[in-house]
Design a protein around this motif. Structure first.
Motif, PDB file in Angstrom:
ATOM      1  N   GLU A  15      21.876  20.519  -1.090  1.00  0.00           N
ATOM      2  CA  GLU A  15      21.054  19.716  -2.411  1.00  0.00           C
ATOM      3  C   GLU A  15      20.106  19.173  -1.877  1.00  0.00           C
ATOM      4  OE1 GLU A  15      24.022  16.688  -3.779  1.00  0.00           O
ATOM      5  OE2 GLU A  15      25.552  18.394  -4.414  1.00  0.00           O
ATOM      6  N   ARG A  16      20.040  18.688  -0.738  1.00  0.00           N
ATOM      7  CA  ARG A  16      18.689  18.183  -0.318  1.00  0.00           C
ATOM      8  C   ARG A  16      17.640  19.320   0.175  1.00  0.00           C
ATOM      9  NH1 ARG A  16      21.266  13.891   3.685  1.00  0.00           N
ATOM     10  NH2 ARG A  16      20.625  15.658   5.404  1.00  0.00           N
ATOM     11  N   GLY A  17      18.072  20.527  -0.108  1.00  0.00           N
ATOM     12  CA  GLY A  17      17.150  21.602   0.369  1.00  0.00           C
ATOM     13  C   GLY A  17      17.119  22.099   1.996  1.00  0.00           C
ATOM     14  N   ASP A  18      18.100  21.467   2.671  1.00  0.00           N
ATOM     15  CA  ASP A  18      18.174  21.776   4.080  1.00  0.00           C
ATOM     16  C   ASP A  18      18.978  23.144   4.270  1.00  0.00           C
ATOM     17  OD1 ASP A  18      18.035  21.656   6.794  1.00  0.00           O
ATOM     18  OD2 ASP A  18      18.869  19.783   6.939  1.00  0.00           O
ATOM     19  N   VAL A  19      18.483  24.022   3.914  1.00  0.00           N
ATOM     20  CA  VAL A  19      18.969  25.519   4.186  1.00  0.00           C
ATOM     21  C   VAL A  19      19.203  25.575   5.579  1.00  0.00           C
ATOM     22  CG1 VAL A  19      19.152  27.901   3.787  1.00  0.00           C
ATOM     23  CG2 VAL A  19      18.050  26.299   2.004  1.00  0.00           C
ATOM     24  N   ALA A  20      18.281  25.473   6.690  1.00  0.00           N
ATOM     25  CA  ALA A  20      18.420  25.639   7.827  1.00  0.00           C
ATOM     26  C   ALA A  20      19.449  24.913   8.608  1.00  0.00           C
ATOM     27  CB  ALA A  20      17.187  25.245   8.494  1.00  0.00           C
ATOM     28  N   GLY A  21      19.534  23.394   8.043  1.00  0.00           N
ATOM     29  CA  GLY A  21      20.870  22.728   8.471  1.00  0.00           C
ATOM     30  C   GLY A  21      22.237  23.386   8.020  1.00  0.00           C
ATOM     31  N   ALA A  22      22.084  23.808   6.545  1.00  0.00           N
ATOM     32  CA  ALA A  22      23.607  24.216   6.266  1.00  0.00           C
ATOM     33  C   ALA A  22      23.972  25.508   7.068  1.00  0.00           C
ATOM     34  CB  ALA A  22      23.310  24.661   4.762  1.00  0.00           C
ATOM     35  N   ILE A  23      22.800  26.389   7.458  1.00  0.00           N
ATOM     36  CA  ILE A  23      23.241  27.561   8.305  1.00  0.00           C
ATOM     37  C   ILE A  23      23.614  27.083   9.748  1.00  0.00           C
ATOM     38  CG2 ILE A  23      22.045  29.619   9.147  1.00  0.00           C
ATOM     39  CD1 ILE A  23      20.517  30.060   6.775  1.00  0.00           C
ATOM     40  N   GLY A  24      22.904  26.412  10.254  1.00  0.00           N
ATOM     41  CA  GLY A  24      23.185  25.839  11.530  1.00  0.00           C
ATOM     42  C   GLY A  24      24.734  25.251  11.616  1.00  0.00           C
ATOM     43  N   LEU A  25      24.995  24.571  10.628  1.00  0.00           N
ATOM     44  CA  LEU A  25      26.262  23.880  10.516  1.00  0.00           C
ATOM     45  C   LEU A  25      27.250  25.236  10.517  1.00  0.00           C
ATOM     46  CD1 LEU A  25      27.237  21.101  10.624  1.00  0.00           C
ATOM     47  CD2 LEU A  25      27.239  20.972   8.051  1.00  0.00           C
ATOM     48  N   LEU A  26      27.048  25.993   9.535  1.00  0.00           N
ATOM     49  CA  LEU A  26      28.079  27.292   9.262  1.00  0.00           C
ATOM     50  C   LEU A  26      28.296  27.829  10.606  1.00  0.00           C
ATOM     51  CD1 LEU A  26      27.105  28.163   5.939  1.00  0.00           C
ATOM     52  CD2 LEU A  26      29.296  27.637   6.413  1.00  0.00           C
ATOM     53  N   GLU A  27      26.816  27.863  11.397  1.00  0.00           N
ATOM     54  CA  GLU A  27      27.138  28.789  12.688  1.00  0.00           C
ATOM     55  C   GLU A  27      28.037  28.150  13.490  1.00  0.00           C
ATOM     56  OE1 GLU A  27      26.264  31.618  13.826  1.00  0.00           O
ATOM     57  OE2 GLU A  27      24.997  32.481  12.274  1.00  0.00           O
ATOM     58  N   GLN A  28      27.925  26.768  13.723  1.00  0.00           N
ATOM     59  CA  GLN A  28      28.776  25.873  14.605  1.00  0.00           C
ATOM     60  C   GLN A  28      30.278  26.057  14.216  1.00  0.00           C
ATOM     61  OE1 GLN A  28      27.980  21.768  14.539  1.00  0.00           O
ATOM     62  NE2 GLN A  28      25.630  22.245  15.246  1.00  0.00           N
ATOM     63  N   LEU A  29      30.405  25.996  12.941  1.00  0.00           N
ATOM     64  CA  LEU A  29      31.858  26.280  12.299  1.00  0.00           C
ATOM     65  C   LEU A  29      32.356  27.501  12.780  1.00  0.00           C
ATOM     66  CD1 LEU A  29      33.662  24.626  10.720  1.00  0.00           C
ATOM     67  CD2 LEU A  29      32.631  25.598   8.586  1.00  0.00           C
ATOM     68  N   ARG A  30      31.610  28.333  12.629  1.00  0.00           N
ATOM     69  CA  ARG A  30      31.764  29.883  12.935  1.00  0.00           C
ATOM     70  C   ARG A  30      32.098  30.118  14.480  1.00  0.00           C
ATOM     71  NH1 ARG A  30      27.161  34.243  14.277  1.00  0.00           N
ATOM     72  NH2 ARG A  30      28.792  35.807  15.521  1.00  0.00           N
ATOM     73  N   LYS A  31      31.607  29.387  15.121  1.00  0.00           N
ATOM     74  CA  LYS A  31      31.813  29.438  16.746  1.00  0.00           C
ATOM     75  C   LYS A  31      33.309  28.916  17.074  1.00  0.00           C
ATOM     76  CE  LYS A  31      27.209  30.365  17.770  1.00  0.00           C
ATOM     77  NZ  LYS A  31      25.652  29.613  17.940  1.00  0.00           N
ATOM     78  N   GLN A  32      33.845  27.953  16.082  1.00  0.00           N
ATOM     79  CA  GLN A  32      34.979  27.323  16.822  1.00  0.00           C
ATOM     80  C   GLN A  32      35.996  28.164  16.735  1.00  0.00           C
ATOM     81  OE1 GLN A  32      36.835  24.583  13.924  1.00  0.00           O
ATOM     82  NE2 GLN A  32      37.221  26.276  12.404  1.00  0.00           N
ATOM     83  N   PRO A  33      36.970  28.022  17.550  1.00  0.00           N
ATOM     84  CA  PRO A  33      38.285  28.892  17.589  1.00  0.00           C
ATOM     85  C   PRO A  33      38.760  28.934  16.210  1.00  0.00           C
ATOM     86  CG  PRO A  33      38.874  26.742  18.865  1.00  0.00           C
ATOM     87  CD  PRO A  33      37.419  26.912  18.221  1.00  0.00           C
ATOM     88  N   TRP A  34      39.234  30.148  15.773  1.00  0.00           N
ATOM     89  CA  TRP A  34      39.980  30.327  14.463  1.00  0.00           C
ATOM     90  C   TRP A  34      41.404  30.818  14.642  1.00  0.00           C
ATOM     91  CZ3 TRP A  34      37.686  29.075   9.948  1.00  0.00           C
ATOM     92  CH2 TRP A  34      36.462  29.013   9.999  1.00  0.00           C
ATOM     93  N   LEU A  35      42.375  30.083  13.864  1.00  0.00           N
ATOM     94  CA  LEU A  35      43.609  30.485  13.910  1.00  0.00           C
ATOM     95  C   LEU A  35      43.795  32.071  13.469  1.00  0.00           C
ATOM     96  CD1 LEU A  35      45.441  27.485  12.166  1.00  0.00           C
ATOM     97  CD2 LEU A  35      45.185  27.991  14.677  1.00  0.00           C
TER      98      LEU A  35
END
Lengths: 178, 171
Positions: A56-76
């Motif tokens: 919403e704030r237009g911070d696409v880079a931040g959103a992608i970074g956050l999703l990358e962090q989420l991606r790297k977490q251990p998944w069940l």
């Protein structure tokens, strides 16, 4: 005598069907680690909200970074968290790949890397889990990447697979309507 | 020497069998000698030889007609009148028309992306996802809530059991 044989046969058939359905639904209904699934779902939900705010704030880079962090977490795994855990993973990976395809200039990744991300997100068991829109979307995104790589046949195959999933879901929607 | 020259009578009387008066002079000479003998077989041979020797002269009209016939045979037929052209030309025209039709009818729209079908599939899938995702998220939340409730129940049960044991063991 004949009626008894028929009854036994019907019983076997009913038992086998029940067993098959039970096994098919086992991952969905009985995750071996429900506590971990609850924690994962809460984490994913909170992160989704944060990503919504960043976008919403237009911070696409931040959103992608956050999703990358989420991606790297251990998944069940499916055994640990059931189908829901896999759906949550597909949702996160789908959102990440969608943003990467829509904003290729931000933290650019090659198409081959994107394909790897999709394969990592889908895992090997994505065809076994209950049909859901998150898996369908991730499969469709794989089609888009194939398309970028001029692998049109692969792209069409992926789109067909995703459309089949969505068709099943839409039929369910229509079937469960008022 | 041409045929006309051969037929032309010599000056001073008939010079040979070819002359029309030669035979009359011969018969007159035979009668003058007493009419003995017959020269008819010799005359027949002489007539045959004269006939064979005489060249037929063609009139201008006949010569023109013959030359016209020869000319028709010898002169090359224009290519547009030849048989192969009468077959090949319609075939070629039909092929060109078919090609034109195909190009006109099946011409790709220059404004259209050649991978438009694929791209439209991606758009359609994204629209379907937007339609289906909210309900799926709600379903996931319901499932997780159920798990959370079960977990809470288990934790409360564990706490109660732990607390009961502690209280029970207290002095």
């Amino acid at each position: 005598m004949k009626g008894r044989v028929l009854s036994v046969a019907c019983g076997f058939l009913l038992g086998a069907l029940t067993m098959l359905v039970g096994l098919a639904q086992a991952g969905r209904l009985a995750p071996s680690r429900p506590d971990a699934l609850v924690a994962l779902a809460q984490t994913v939900e909170v992160e989704h909200r944060r990503i919504d705010l960043l976008l919403e704030r237009g911070d696409v880079a931040g959103a992608i970074g956050l999703l990358e962090q989420l991606r790297k977490q251990p998944w069940l795994s499916r055994e640990e968290g059931g189908d829901v855990a896999v759906e949550l993973r597909h949702d996160v990976y789908g959102r990440l790949v969608r943003l990467r395809l829509d904003y290729p200039d931000i933290d650019p990744r090659k198409d081959d890397e994107l394909l790897q991300i999709v394969a990592e997100g889908l895992g090997d068991e994505y065809r076994d889990i209950d049909t859901n829109p998150f898996t369908a979307r991730l499969v469709a995104l794989r089609g888009e990447i194939f398309e970028t790589l001029d692998r049109d046949d692969d792209a069409l195959g992926a789109y067909e697979e995703a459309l089949d999933m969505n068709r099943t879901l839409l039929e369910r929607e229509l079937g469960s309507g008022p | 020497m041409t045929g006309n020259e051969r037929e032309r009578p010599h000056a001073g009387g008939p010079a040979g069998p070819a002359h029309p008066e030669w035979e009359a002079e011969l018969r007159a000479g035979l009668e003058a000698d007493g009419g003995s003998g017959s020269v008819e077989p010799e005359l027949a041979i002489a007539r045959l030889l004269v006939h064979a020797h005489r060249l037929e002269s063609l009139g201008d009209e006949s010569a023109s007609r013959i030359w016209t016939d020869i000319d028709r045979v010898l002169r090359p037929v224009p290519w547009w009148k030849r048989r192969w052209f009468t077959v090949a030309a319609p075939a070629g025209v039909a092929a060109v028309m078919a090609a034109v039709l195909i190009v006109v009818i099946a011409r790709p729209d220059p404004k259209r992306d050649p991978r438009g079908d694929v791209a439209s599939s991606a758009d359609l899938l994204e629209q379907q996802f937007d339609l289906l995702a909210p309900k799926a998220r709600a379903e996931v939340s319901r499932t997780v809530d159920a798990g959370r409730g079960q977990l809470r129940g288990e934790l409360i049960a564990m706490a109660m059991a732990e607390g009961g044991r502690t209280h029970g063991g207290a002095p």
